[in-house]
Design a protein around this motif. Structure first.
Motif, short mmCIF file in Angstrom:
data_model
loop_
_atom_site.label_atom_id
_atom_site.label_comp_id
_atom_site.label_asym_id
_atom_site.label_seq_id
_atom_site.Cartn_x
_atom_site.Cartn_y
_atom_site.Cartn_z
N PHE A 1 17.13 21.10 -14.77
CA PHE A 1 17.16 20.44 -16.08
C PHE A 1 18.53 20.45 -16.74
N THR A 2 19.56 20.84 -15.98
CA THR A 2 20.92 20.62 -16.46
C THR A 2 21.47 19.39 -15.72
N ARG A 3 20.55 18.63 -15.11
CA ARG A 3 20.93 17.39 -14.41
C ARG A 3 20.22 16.22 -15.08
N GLN A 4 20.31 15.06 -14.43
CA GLN A 4 19.82 13.82 -15.05
C GLN A 4 18.29 13.73 -15.12
N VAL A 5 17.61 14.54 -14.34
CA VAL A 5 16.15 14.44 -14.28
C VAL A 5 15.51 14.91 -15.59
N THR A 6 14.48 14.16 -16.02
CA THR A 6 13.75 14.57 -17.23
C THR A 6 12.53 15.40 -16.82
N ARG A 7 11.97 16.08 -17.77
CA ARG A 7 10.80 16.92 -17.47
C ARG A 7 9.60 16.08 -17.06
N THR A 8 9.47 14.91 -17.67
CA THR A 8 8.35 14.03 -17.31
C THR A 8 8.50 13.58 -15.86
N GLN B 1 7.02 19.81 -21.48
CA GLN B 1 8.08 19.57 -22.47
C GLN B 1 8.38 20.85 -23.24
N ARG B 2 7.39 21.72 -23.35
CA ARG B 2 7.56 22.94 -24.15
C ARG B 2 7.85 24.18 -23.30
N HIS B 3 7.84 23.99 -21.99
CA HIS B 3 8.03 25.15 -21.12
C HIS B 3 9.47 25.66 -21.20
N ASP B 4 9.62 26.98 -21.20
CA ASP B 4 10.95 27.57 -21.31
C ASP B 4 11.59 27.66 -19.92
#
Lengths: 244, 304
Positions: free
Chosen positions: B112-119, B293-296
Protein backbone atom coordinates in the motif's frame (compact mmCIF):
# COMPACT_ATOMS: atom_id res chain seq x y z
CA UNK A 1 18.50 24.97 0.98
CA UNK A 2 17.37 23.36 -2.29
CA UNK A 3 13.67 23.05 -3.22
CA UNK A 4 11.84 21.05 -0.47
CA UNK A 5 10.99 17.51 -1.50
CA UNK A 6 9.49 16.49 1.83
CA UNK A 7 7.57 19.05 3.84
CA UNK A 8 5.72 18.64 7.12
CA UNK A 9 3.62 21.46 8.52
CA UNK A 10 2.15 21.20 12.00
CA UNK A 11 1.99 17.42 11.60
CA UNK A 12 0.13 15.68 14.40
CA UNK A 13 -0.92 12.15 15.08
CA UNK A 14 -2.94 10.78 17.91
CA UNK A 15 -3.56 7.12 18.81
CA UNK A 16 -6.73 7.33 20.89
CA UNK A 17 -5.73 9.81 23.61
CA UNK A 18 -1.99 9.44 23.07
CA UNK A 19 -0.47 12.29 21.04
CA UNK A 20 2.57 10.73 19.34
CA UNK A 21 3.44 13.57 16.94
CA UNK A 22 3.17 17.16 18.12
CA UNK A 23 3.07 19.89 15.49
CA UNK A 24 6.12 18.72 13.60
CA UNK A 25 7.44 21.23 11.03
CA UNK A 26 10.17 19.89 8.79
CA UNK A 27 11.55 20.59 5.34
CA UNK A 28 13.94 18.31 3.47
CA UNK A 29 15.56 19.43 0.23
CA UNK A 30 16.27 17.65 -3.06
CA UNK A 31 19.12 15.16 -2.93
CA UNK A 32 19.54 15.25 0.84
CA UNK A 33 20.09 12.21 3.02
CA UNK A 34 18.10 12.93 6.13
CA UNK A 35 18.64 11.00 9.35
CA UNK A 36 15.63 10.98 11.66
CA UNK A 37 16.80 10.25 15.19
CA UNK A 38 14.93 9.63 18.40
CA UNK A 39 14.42 7.23 21.26
CA UNK A 40 12.13 4.19 20.98
CA UNK A 41 8.53 5.38 20.79
CA UNK A 42 9.52 8.94 19.85
CA UNK A 43 7.16 8.83 16.83
CA UNK A 44 9.70 8.25 14.02
CA UNK A 45 7.88 5.27 12.51
CA UNK A 46 4.52 7.02 12.84
CA UNK A 47 5.93 9.96 10.87
CA UNK A 48 7.28 7.57 8.24
CA UNK A 49 3.95 5.73 8.06
CA UNK A 50 2.25 9.06 7.36
CA UNK A 51 4.80 10.05 4.72
CA UNK A 52 4.46 6.69 2.97
CA UNK A 53 0.62 7.01 2.90
CA UNK A 54 0.05 4.09 5.28
CA UNK A 55 -1.45 6.29 7.96
CA UNK A 56 -3.56 9.44 7.80
CA UNK A 57 -2.41 12.20 10.16
CA UNK A 58 -4.91 13.51 12.67
CA UNK A 59 -3.65 17.06 12.13
CA UNK A 60 -1.37 19.17 9.93
CA UNK A 61 -0.11 18.35 6.44
CA UNK A 62 2.68 16.38 4.81
CA UNK A 63 3.72 16.72 1.18
CA UNK A 64 6.13 14.91 -1.10
CA UNK A 65 7.28 17.01 -4.08
CA UNK A 66 4.27 19.24 -3.43
CA UNK A 67 1.74 16.39 -3.38
CA UNK A 68 -0.31 15.90 -0.24
CA UNK A 69 0.13 12.40 1.22
CA UNK A 70 -3.59 12.11 1.98
CA UNK A 71 -5.33 13.72 -0.99
CA UNK A 72 -2.74 12.94 -3.71
CA UNK A 73 -1.94 9.39 -2.63
CA UNK A 74 -1.53 8.07 -6.19
CA UNK A 75 1.10 10.68 -7.15
CA UNK A 76 2.91 10.25 -3.83
CA UNK A 77 3.15 6.45 -4.17
CA UNK A 78 4.60 6.94 -7.67
CA UNK A 79 7.36 9.11 -6.19
CA UNK A 80 8.35 7.11 -3.12
CA UNK A 81 10.14 3.87 -2.35
CA UNK A 82 9.93 2.31 1.10
CA UNK A 83 12.01 -0.20 3.00
CA UNK A 84 10.19 -1.06 6.24
CA UNK A 85 11.96 -2.34 9.33
CA UNK A 86 12.00 -6.16 9.42
CA UNK A 87 11.19 -6.53 5.74
CA UNK A 88 9.65 -9.84 4.74
CA UNK A 89 8.49 -10.81 1.30
CA UNK A 90 6.71 -13.80 -0.18
CA UNK A 91 8.86 -16.72 0.93
CA UNK A 92 7.38 -19.09 -1.65
CA UNK A 93 8.44 -16.77 -4.47
CA UNK A 94 11.91 -16.06 -5.81
CA UNK A 95 13.58 -12.67 -5.42
CA UNK A 96 12.93 -11.87 -9.10
CA UNK A 97 9.25 -12.89 -8.82
CA UNK A 98 8.80 -10.72 -5.71
CA UNK A 99 10.42 -7.74 -7.41
CA UNK A 100 8.47 -8.20 -10.63
CA UNK A 101 5.19 -8.35 -8.72
CA UNK A 102 5.97 -5.22 -6.70
CA UNK A 103 7.19 -3.39 -9.83
CA UNK A 104 3.86 -4.17 -11.52
CA UNK A 105 2.03 -2.71 -8.51
CA UNK A 106 4.12 0.44 -8.97
CA UNK A 107 2.94 0.69 -12.56
CA UNK A 108 6.31 -0.16 -14.15
CA UNK A 109 5.59 -1.09 -17.80
CA UNK A 110 8.28 -3.80 -18.21
CA UNK A 111 8.35 -5.14 -14.67
CA UNK A 112 10.47 -8.20 -15.48
CA UNK A 113 13.25 -6.11 -17.05
CA UNK A 114 13.06 -3.59 -14.17
CA UNK A 115 13.45 -6.42 -11.63
CA UNK A 116 16.44 -7.87 -13.47
CA UNK A 117 18.13 -4.50 -13.92
CA UNK A 118 17.62 -3.57 -10.27
CA UNK A 119 19.13 -6.83 -9.03
CA UNK A 120 22.10 -6.32 -11.37
CA UNK A 121 22.49 -2.70 -10.24
CA UNK A 122 22.66 -3.78 -6.60
CA UNK A 123 25.02 -6.63 -7.45
CA UNK A 124 22.67 -9.38 -6.33
CA UNK A 125 21.69 -10.94 -9.66
CA UNK A 126 22.81 -14.29 -8.19
CA UNK A 127 19.84 -14.16 -5.80
CA UNK A 128 17.26 -13.69 -8.58
CA UNK A 129 16.05 -17.26 -8.84
CA UNK A 130 16.32 -18.23 -5.18
CA UNK A 131 13.22 -18.33 -3.02
CA UNK A 132 13.18 -15.47 -0.52
CA UNK A 133 12.16 -17.88 2.28
CA UNK A 134 15.70 -19.27 2.27
CA UNK A 135 17.45 -15.87 2.59
CA UNK A 136 19.55 -14.62 5.51
CA UNK A 137 18.80 -11.24 7.13
CA UNK A 138 21.47 -9.54 5.03
CA UNK A 139 20.16 -11.00 1.78
CA UNK A 140 16.60 -10.03 2.72
CA UNK A 141 17.73 -6.48 3.36
CA UNK A 142 19.41 -6.28 -0.07
CA UNK A 143 16.25 -7.54 -1.75
CA UNK A 144 14.33 -5.11 0.45
CA UNK A 145 16.36 -2.23 -0.99
CA UNK A 146 15.81 -3.66 -4.47
CA UNK A 147 12.03 -3.68 -4.06
CA UNK A 148 12.14 -0.10 -2.75
CA UNK A 149 13.97 1.20 -5.84
CA UNK A 150 12.62 -1.14 -8.55
CA UNK A 151 10.36 1.63 -9.86
CA UNK A 152 13.12 4.30 -9.57
CA UNK A 153 11.44 6.50 -6.95
CA UNK A 154 12.36 10.10 -6.29
CA UNK A 155 12.38 9.73 -2.51
CA UNK A 156 13.53 6.69 -0.58
CA UNK A 157 12.26 5.96 2.93
CA UNK A 158 14.33 3.58 5.06
CA UNK A 159 13.06 2.50 8.47
CA UNK A 160 15.87 1.22 10.70
CA UNK A 161 17.70 -0.18 7.67
CA UNK A 162 20.72 -1.48 9.59
CA UNK A 163 18.87 -3.33 12.35
CA UNK A 164 19.88 -6.98 12.52
CA UNK A 165 22.75 -6.58 10.04
CA UNK A 166 26.32 -7.67 10.71
CA UNK A 167 29.15 -5.08 10.30
CA UNK A 168 29.71 -6.07 6.65
CA UNK A 169 25.99 -5.78 5.97
CA UNK A 170 25.93 -2.34 7.60
CA UNK A 171 28.85 -1.16 5.47
CA UNK A 172 27.27 -2.59 2.30
CA UNK A 173 23.98 -0.84 3.07
CA UNK A 174 25.75 2.45 3.73
CA UNK A 175 27.53 2.23 0.37
CA UNK A 176 24.26 1.37 -1.36
CA UNK A 177 22.48 4.40 0.12
CA UNK A 178 25.32 6.70 -0.96
CA UNK A 179 25.35 5.09 -4.41
CA UNK A 180 21.59 5.59 -4.85
CA UNK A 181 21.88 9.21 -3.77
CA UNK A 182 24.86 9.85 -6.06
CA UNK A 183 23.82 7.86 -9.17
CA UNK A 184 20.06 8.20 -9.16
CA UNK A 185 19.77 11.48 -7.26
CA UNK A 186 17.39 9.98 -4.71
CA UNK A 187 16.46 11.96 -1.64
CA UNK A 188 16.74 9.63 1.34
CA UNK A 189 14.75 9.79 4.58
CA UNK A 190 16.15 7.37 7.13
CA UNK A 191 14.86 6.44 10.59
CA UNK A 192 17.73 5.12 12.65
CA UNK A 193 19.31 4.58 16.03
CA UNK A 194 22.78 4.09 14.58
CA UNK A 195 24.43 7.45 15.20
CA UNK A 196 27.67 6.18 13.75
CA UNK A 197 25.91 5.52 10.43
CA UNK A 198 24.18 8.88 10.48
CA UNK A 199 27.47 10.73 10.74
CA UNK A 200 28.88 8.72 7.80
CA UNK A 201 25.87 8.90 5.49
CA UNK A 202 23.48 11.74 6.30
CA UNK A 203 23.68 15.34 5.18
CA UNK A 204 21.03 16.59 7.62
CA UNK A 205 19.52 15.29 10.83
CA UNK A 206 16.36 15.77 12.84
CA UNK A 207 15.82 14.68 16.43
CA UNK A 208 12.40 13.69 17.63
CA UNK A 209 11.70 13.60 21.37
CA UNK A 210 8.29 12.39 22.59
CA UNK A 211 6.70 13.39 19.29
CA UNK A 212 8.30 16.82 19.19
CA UNK A 213 11.00 17.84 16.72
CA UNK A 214 13.64 19.27 19.02
CA UNK A 215 16.49 19.65 16.55
CA UNK A 216 16.93 19.91 12.77
CA UNK A 217 20.05 21.00 10.92
CA UNK A 218 22.81 19.87 8.58
CA UNK A 219 25.61 17.65 9.88
CA UNK A 220 28.23 20.40 9.27
CA UNK A 221 26.17 23.01 11.07
CA UNK A 222 25.55 20.58 13.92
CA UNK A 223 29.27 19.90 14.34
CA UNK A 224 29.96 23.65 14.29
CA UNK A 225 27.21 24.32 16.80
CA UNK A 226 28.49 21.77 19.31
CA UNK A 227 32.28 22.05 18.93
CA UNK A 228 32.94 20.65 22.39
CA UNK A 229 31.17 17.33 21.76
CA UNK A 230 33.40 14.52 20.52
CA UNK A 231 30.82 12.59 18.48
CA UNK A 232 27.29 12.68 17.16
CA UNK A 233 26.32 10.45 20.05
CA UNK A 234 27.43 13.14 22.49
CA UNK A 235 25.55 15.77 20.49
CA UNK A 236 22.43 13.59 20.51
CA UNK A 237 22.59 13.30 24.30
CA UNK A 238 23.25 17.05 24.62
CA UNK A 239 20.30 17.93 22.38
CA UNK A 240 18.08 15.62 24.46
CA UNK A 241 19.31 17.30 27.68
CA UNK A 242 18.66 20.77 26.26
CA UNK A 243 15.15 19.76 25.27
CA UNK A 244 14.30 18.38 28.68
CA UNK B 1 -3.88 -4.14 -10.66
CA UNK B 2 -6.66 -6.59 -9.74
CA UNK B 3 -5.26 -9.06 -12.28
CA UNK B 4 -1.71 -8.64 -10.91
CA UNK B 5 -2.85 -9.31 -7.34
CA UNK B 6 -4.96 -12.27 -8.49
CA UNK B 7 -2.11 -13.83 -10.53
CA UNK B 8 0.35 -13.50 -7.66
CA UNK B 9 -2.15 -14.99 -5.18
CA UNK B 10 -2.88 -17.87 -7.57
CA UNK B 11 0.85 -18.56 -7.77
CA UNK B 12 1.08 -18.65 -3.96
CA UNK B 13 -1.94 -20.94 -3.66
CA UNK B 14 -0.35 -23.32 -6.14
CA UNK B 15 2.85 -23.38 -4.10
CA UNK B 16 1.13 -23.75 -0.72
CA UNK B 17 0.60 -27.36 0.19
CA UNK B 18 -2.56 -26.69 2.22
CA UNK B 19 -4.48 -25.57 -0.84
CA UNK B 20 -3.09 -28.51 -2.82
CA UNK B 21 -4.22 -30.95 -0.13
CA UNK B 22 -7.67 -29.35 -0.23
CA UNK B 23 -7.82 -29.74 -4.01
CA UNK B 24 -6.81 -33.40 -3.84
CA UNK B 25 -9.37 -33.99 -1.06
CA UNK B 26 -12.16 -32.50 -3.15
CA UNK B 27 -11.23 -34.63 -6.17
CA UNK B 28 -11.03 -37.70 -3.92
CA UNK B 29 -14.47 -37.13 -2.36
CA UNK B 30 -15.97 -36.65 -5.83
CA UNK B 31 -14.43 -39.96 -6.84
CA UNK B 32 -15.80 -41.53 -3.63
CA UNK B 33 -19.26 -40.15 -4.41
CA UNK B 34 -18.98 -41.75 -7.84
CA UNK B 35 -17.76 -45.07 -6.42
CA UNK B 36 -20.55 -45.12 -3.80
CA UNK B 37 -23.09 -44.32 -6.52
CA UNK B 38 -21.66 -47.04 -8.75
CA UNK B 39 -21.57 -49.52 -5.86
CA UNK B 40 -25.23 -48.98 -4.93
CA UNK B 41 -26.18 -49.11 -8.62
CA UNK B 42 -24.26 -52.35 -9.06
CA UNK B 43 -25.78 -53.93 -5.93
CA UNK B 44 -29.35 -52.99 -6.80
CA UNK B 45 -28.97 -54.17 -10.39
CA UNK B 46 -27.61 -57.52 -9.15
CA UNK B 47 -30.52 -57.93 -6.72
CA UNK B 48 -32.90 -56.88 -9.48
CA UNK B 49 -31.45 -59.43 -11.93
CA UNK B 50 -31.79 -62.17 -9.31
CA UNK B 51 -35.38 -61.11 -8.63
CA UNK B 52 -36.14 -61.15 -12.36
CA UNK B 53 -34.76 -64.68 -12.63
CA UNK B 54 -36.85 -65.86 -9.66
CA UNK B 55 -39.97 -64.14 -11.00
CA UNK B 56 -39.36 -65.64 -14.44
CA UNK B 57 -38.93 -69.12 -12.91
CA UNK B 58 -42.23 -68.64 -11.11
CA UNK B 59 -43.83 -67.52 -14.38
CA UNK B 60 -44.52 -64.05 -13.04
CA UNK B 61 -43.84 -60.72 -14.82
CA UNK B 62 -40.62 -58.94 -13.86
CA UNK B 63 -40.83 -55.70 -11.87
CA UNK B 64 -39.40 -52.56 -13.52
CA UNK B 65 -35.68 -51.91 -13.05
CA UNK B 66 -35.50 -49.39 -10.16
CA UNK B 67 -32.52 -47.65 -11.73
CA UNK B 68 -34.53 -46.85 -14.83
CA UNK B 69 -36.76 -44.77 -12.55
CA UNK B 70 -33.87 -42.85 -11.03
CA UNK B 71 -32.29 -39.85 -12.74
CA UNK B 72 -28.78 -40.46 -14.08
CA UNK B 73 -27.25 -37.72 -11.90
CA UNK B 74 -28.55 -39.29 -8.68
CA UNK B 75 -25.23 -41.09 -8.70
CA UNK B 76 -23.73 -37.85 -7.39
CA UNK B 77 -26.29 -37.26 -4.64
CA UNK B 78 -23.55 -37.53 -1.98
CA UNK B 79 -21.88 -34.43 -3.43
CA UNK B 80 -24.78 -32.38 -2.07
CA UNK B 81 -23.48 -33.30 1.40
CA UNK B 82 -19.76 -33.17 0.63
CA UNK B 83 -19.82 -29.63 -0.81
CA UNK B 84 -21.28 -27.93 2.34
CA UNK B 85 -19.01 -30.00 4.59
CA UNK B 86 -15.63 -30.51 2.93
CA UNK B 87 -15.88 -27.97 0.11
CA UNK B 88 -16.91 -25.16 2.46
CA UNK B 89 -13.96 -25.93 4.77
CA UNK B 90 -11.59 -25.81 1.80
CA UNK B 91 -13.12 -22.48 0.76
CA UNK B 92 -12.62 -21.11 4.28
CA UNK B 93 -8.97 -22.14 4.29
CA UNK B 94 -8.34 -20.65 0.84
CA UNK B 95 -9.97 -17.35 1.86
CA UNK B 96 -8.07 -17.35 5.16
CA UNK B 97 -4.70 -18.03 3.49
CA UNK B 98 -5.32 -15.28 0.95
CA UNK B 99 -5.27 -12.65 3.68
CA UNK B 100 -3.31 -13.85 6.70
CA UNK B 101 -0.03 -14.48 4.95
CA UNK B 102 0.23 -10.85 3.87
CA UNK B 103 -0.78 -9.67 7.33
CA UNK B 104 1.64 -11.85 9.28
CA UNK B 105 4.51 -10.84 6.98
CA UNK B 106 3.60 -7.15 7.23
CA UNK B 107 3.29 -7.08 3.42
CA UNK B 108 0.73 -4.28 3.58
CA UNK B 109 3.62 -1.85 4.14
CA UNK B 110 5.12 -2.86 0.79
CA UNK B 111 1.84 -3.14 -1.11
CA UNK B 112 0.00 0.00 0.00
CA UNK B 113 2.95 2.31 -0.51
CA UNK B 114 2.46 1.55 -4.22
CA UNK B 115 -0.19 2.40 -6.80
CA UNK B 116 -2.57 -0.39 -5.78
CA UNK B 117 -5.68 0.61 -3.83
CA UNK B 118 -7.18 -1.44 -1.03
CA UNK B 119 -10.30 -2.13 -3.07
CA UNK B 120 -8.22 -3.47 -5.98
CA UNK B 121 -6.21 -5.56 -3.54
CA UNK B 122 -9.31 -7.10 -1.94
CA UNK B 123 -10.95 -7.79 -5.30
CA UNK B 124 -7.74 -9.40 -6.56
CA UNK B 125 -7.63 -11.70 -3.55
CA UNK B 126 -11.31 -12.64 -3.92
CA UNK B 127 -10.81 -13.26 -7.64
CA UNK B 128 -7.81 -15.56 -7.02
CA UNK B 129 -9.56 -17.56 -4.30
CA UNK B 130 -12.81 -17.98 -6.25
CA UNK B 131 -10.84 -18.87 -9.39
CA UNK B 132 -9.00 -21.55 -7.43
CA UNK B 133 -12.36 -22.93 -6.27
CA UNK B 134 -13.70 -22.80 -9.82
CA UNK B 135 -10.73 -24.83 -11.07
CA UNK B 136 -11.20 -27.31 -8.21
CA UNK B 137 -14.86 -27.71 -9.13
CA UNK B 138 -13.96 -28.13 -12.81
CA UNK B 139 -11.72 -30.98 -11.66
CA UNK B 140 -14.61 -32.40 -9.63
CA UNK B 141 -16.83 -32.03 -12.69
CA UNK B 142 -14.41 -34.04 -14.82
CA UNK B 143 -14.27 -36.79 -12.16
CA UNK B 144 -18.09 -36.74 -12.02
CA UNK B 145 -18.36 -37.13 -15.79
CA UNK B 146 -15.97 -40.08 -15.70
CA UNK B 147 -18.03 -41.70 -12.91
CA UNK B 148 -21.31 -41.09 -14.77
CA UNK B 149 -19.94 -42.49 -18.01
CA UNK B 150 -18.55 -45.52 -16.18
CA UNK B 151 -21.99 -46.37 -14.77
CA UNK B 152 -24.52 -45.05 -17.28
CA UNK B 153 -22.37 -45.43 -20.43
CA UNK B 154 -23.88 -42.24 -21.88
CA UNK B 155 -24.29 -38.64 -20.78
CA UNK B 156 -27.07 -36.64 -22.43
CA UNK B 157 -26.65 -32.90 -23.17
CA UNK B 158 -29.41 -32.28 -20.63
CA UNK B 159 -27.50 -34.16 -17.92
CA UNK B 160 -24.33 -32.29 -18.85
CA UNK B 161 -26.22 -29.00 -18.51
CA UNK B 162 -27.60 -30.04 -15.11
CA UNK B 163 -24.15 -31.11 -13.97
CA UNK B 164 -22.74 -27.72 -15.03
CA UNK B 165 -25.60 -26.01 -13.21
CA UNK B 166 -24.86 -28.03 -10.08
CA UNK B 167 -21.20 -27.02 -10.05
CA UNK B 168 -21.98 -23.36 -10.80
CA UNK B 169 -24.40 -23.43 -7.86
CA UNK B 170 -21.73 -25.09 -5.69
CA UNK B 171 -19.18 -22.45 -6.71
CA UNK B 172 -21.49 -19.60 -5.71
CA UNK B 173 -22.20 -21.35 -2.41
CA UNK B 174 -18.49 -21.89 -1.69
CA UNK B 175 -17.67 -18.28 -2.65
CA UNK B 176 -19.61 -17.25 0.47
CA UNK B 177 -17.14 -19.22 2.59
CA UNK B 178 -14.13 -17.73 0.80
CA UNK B 179 -15.47 -14.32 1.84
CA UNK B 180 -16.05 -15.56 5.41
CA UNK B 181 -12.38 -16.69 5.52
CA UNK B 182 -11.21 -13.31 4.21
CA UNK B 183 -13.45 -11.29 6.50
CA UNK B 184 -12.48 -13.13 9.69
CA UNK B 185 -8.82 -12.65 8.76
CA UNK B 186 -9.46 -8.91 8.45
CA UNK B 187 -11.38 -8.72 11.71
CA UNK B 188 -8.97 -10.57 13.98
CA UNK B 189 -5.33 -9.83 14.71
CA UNK B 190 -4.11 -13.40 15.22
CA UNK B 191 -4.10 -15.88 12.36
CA UNK B 192 -5.08 -18.85 14.56
CA UNK B 193 -8.02 -16.92 16.00
CA UNK B 194 -9.03 -15.87 12.47
CA UNK B 195 -9.19 -19.50 11.33
CA UNK B 196 -11.06 -20.58 14.46
CA UNK B 197 -13.57 -17.76 13.96
CA UNK B 198 -14.06 -18.77 10.33
CA UNK B 199 -14.67 -22.38 11.37
CA UNK B 200 -17.10 -21.13 14.03
CA UNK B 201 -19.07 -19.26 11.37
CA UNK B 202 -19.06 -22.38 9.17
CA UNK B 203 -20.40 -24.49 12.08
CA UNK B 204 -23.19 -21.99 12.73
CA UNK B 205 -24.18 -21.77 9.05
CA UNK B 206 -23.96 -25.51 8.44
CA UNK B 207 -25.38 -26.96 11.65
CA UNK B 208 -26.99 -24.35 13.90
CA UNK B 209 -28.98 -22.16 11.51
CA UNK B 210 -30.68 -25.16 9.78
CA UNK B 211 -31.86 -26.39 13.21
CA UNK B 212 -33.34 -23.03 14.11
CA UNK B 213 -35.00 -22.46 10.76
CA UNK B 214 -36.36 -25.97 10.23
CA UNK B 215 -39.44 -25.41 12.41
CA UNK B 216 -38.80 -28.82 14.02
CA UNK B 217 -39.61 -28.99 17.71
CA UNK B 218 -36.73 -30.85 19.36
CA UNK B 219 -38.96 -32.31 22.12
CA UNK B 220 -41.37 -33.69 19.55
CA UNK B 221 -38.63 -35.40 17.62
CA UNK B 222 -37.68 -37.26 20.82
CA UNK B 223 -41.16 -37.80 22.23
CA UNK B 224 -43.97 -39.17 20.06
CA UNK B 225 -46.61 -37.52 22.26
CA UNK B 226 -48.10 -34.27 21.06
CA UNK B 227 -46.37 -31.34 22.66
CA UNK B 228 -48.74 -29.27 24.81
CA UNK B 229 -49.36 -25.78 23.50
CA UNK B 230 -46.94 -23.37 25.10
CA UNK B 231 -44.62 -20.51 24.44
CA UNK B 232 -42.11 -22.74 22.58
CA UNK B 233 -44.76 -23.38 19.91
CA UNK B 234 -44.78 -19.69 19.07
CA UNK B 235 -40.98 -19.65 18.80
CA UNK B 236 -40.92 -22.53 16.32
CA UNK B 237 -43.84 -21.10 14.38
CA UNK B 238 -41.82 -17.94 13.88
CA UNK B 239 -38.48 -19.61 13.11
CA UNK B 240 -39.91 -21.94 10.46
CA UNK B 241 -40.59 -18.85 8.35
CA UNK B 242 -36.89 -18.02 8.58
CA UNK B 243 -35.96 -21.02 6.44
CA UNK B 244 -34.66 -18.85 3.55
CA UNK B 245 -31.96 -17.65 5.95
CA UNK B 246 -30.46 -21.13 6.05
CA UNK B 247 -28.27 -20.97 2.97
CA UNK B 248 -27.10 -24.56 3.45
CA UNK B 249 -30.68 -25.85 3.32
CA UNK B 250 -31.39 -23.64 0.33
CA UNK B 251 -28.28 -24.99 -1.37
CA UNK B 252 -29.32 -28.58 -0.70
CA UNK B 253 -32.81 -27.92 -2.05
CA UNK B 254 -31.52 -26.23 -5.21
CA UNK B 255 -28.83 -28.89 -5.72
CA UNK B 256 -31.40 -31.68 -5.25
CA UNK B 257 -33.64 -30.03 -7.83
CA UNK B 258 -30.82 -29.65 -10.32
CA UNK B 259 -29.55 -33.22 -9.91
CA UNK B 260 -33.12 -34.53 -9.87
CA UNK B 261 -32.66 -36.33 -6.56
CA UNK B 262 -35.47 -34.49 -4.78
CA UNK B 263 -39.10 -34.09 -5.90
CA UNK B 264 -38.87 -31.82 -8.91
CA UNK B 265 -39.71 -28.16 -8.31
CA UNK B 266 -40.41 -25.54 -10.94
CA UNK B 267 -37.33 -23.76 -12.29
CA UNK B 268 -38.39 -20.42 -10.80
CA UNK B 269 -38.56 -22.00 -7.34
CA UNK B 270 -35.06 -23.44 -7.80
CA UNK B 271 -33.74 -20.03 -8.84
CA UNK B 272 -35.41 -18.41 -5.82
CA UNK B 273 -33.65 -20.81 -3.45
CA UNK B 274 -30.31 -19.52 -4.77
CA UNK B 275 -31.17 -15.88 -4.03
CA UNK B 276 -30.29 -15.96 -0.27
CA UNK B 277 -26.83 -17.37 -1.12
CA UNK B 278 -26.26 -14.59 -3.66
CA UNK B 279 -27.43 -11.96 -1.17
CA UNK B 280 -25.14 -13.42 1.51
CA UNK B 281 -22.20 -13.40 -0.93
CA UNK B 282 -22.84 -9.82 -2.01
CA UNK B 283 -23.27 -8.66 1.60
CA UNK B 284 -20.01 -10.31 2.64
CA UNK B 285 -18.17 -8.76 -0.31
CA UNK B 286 -19.40 -5.31 0.72
CA UNK B 287 -18.25 -6.02 4.30
CA UNK B 288 -14.81 -7.13 3.08
CA UNK B 289 -14.42 -3.96 0.98
CA UNK B 290 -15.54 -1.82 3.89
CA UNK B 291 -13.29 -3.54 6.43
CA UNK B 292 -10.17 -3.46 4.29
CA UNK B 293 -10.36 0.34 4.08
CA UNK B 294 -10.07 0.49 7.87
CA UNK B 295 -7.51 -2.24 8.35
CA UNK B 296 -4.21 -1.14 9.89
CA UNK B 297 -1.59 -2.09 7.31
CA UNK B 298 1.07 0.08 8.95
CA UNK B 299 1.70 -2.69 11.46
CA UNK B 300 4.91 -4.66 11.10
CA UNK B 301 5.31 -8.39 10.71
CA UNK B 302 4.21 -10.68 13.52
CA UNK B 303 5.85 -13.93 14.46
CA UNK B 304 2.64 -15.82 15.06
Amino acid sequence: MSEPVIELQGLQHRYDTDLVLRDVDLSIGEGEIFGFLGHNGAGKTTAMNILTTLLEPTGGTATICGYDVVTDRREVTRLIGYLPADVRMYGHMSAAENLEFLAKLSGVPDARAAARETLEYLGCADLAKRRVGTFSTGMRQRIGIAQAIVHRPHVLFLDEPTSGLDPMGVRQLRETVLQLNRDLGMTVFMNTHQLNEVSKVCTTIGVLNHGELIYNDSIEATMRRFPDEASLEDIYVRVGDLAS
Amino acid sequence: MIGTIASQQSLLLRRQHVALVGLITMLAVTAIAGVLGWSSHHTIVRVFDQAVRLQAAAGQPAPPNPFLLKPNLSLLSNMVVYIPLIGALLALVVGHLSMVDDQSKGMGRLLFTRQVTRTQYALGKVLAATRFLALTLVGCGVVSIVALLAVNRTLSPSDLGRLTGFYVLSWSYLAVFVLVGILTALLTRRRSLALLSAIGVWLVITFVVPQFTSGLRPTQSLNPLTEPAGTSQAFFRVTQHAQPLSIVEQYKTAAGNILGTSPTSPTTETVLTIVPTLIAGFGLLVLVLWRIQRHDYARSASDE
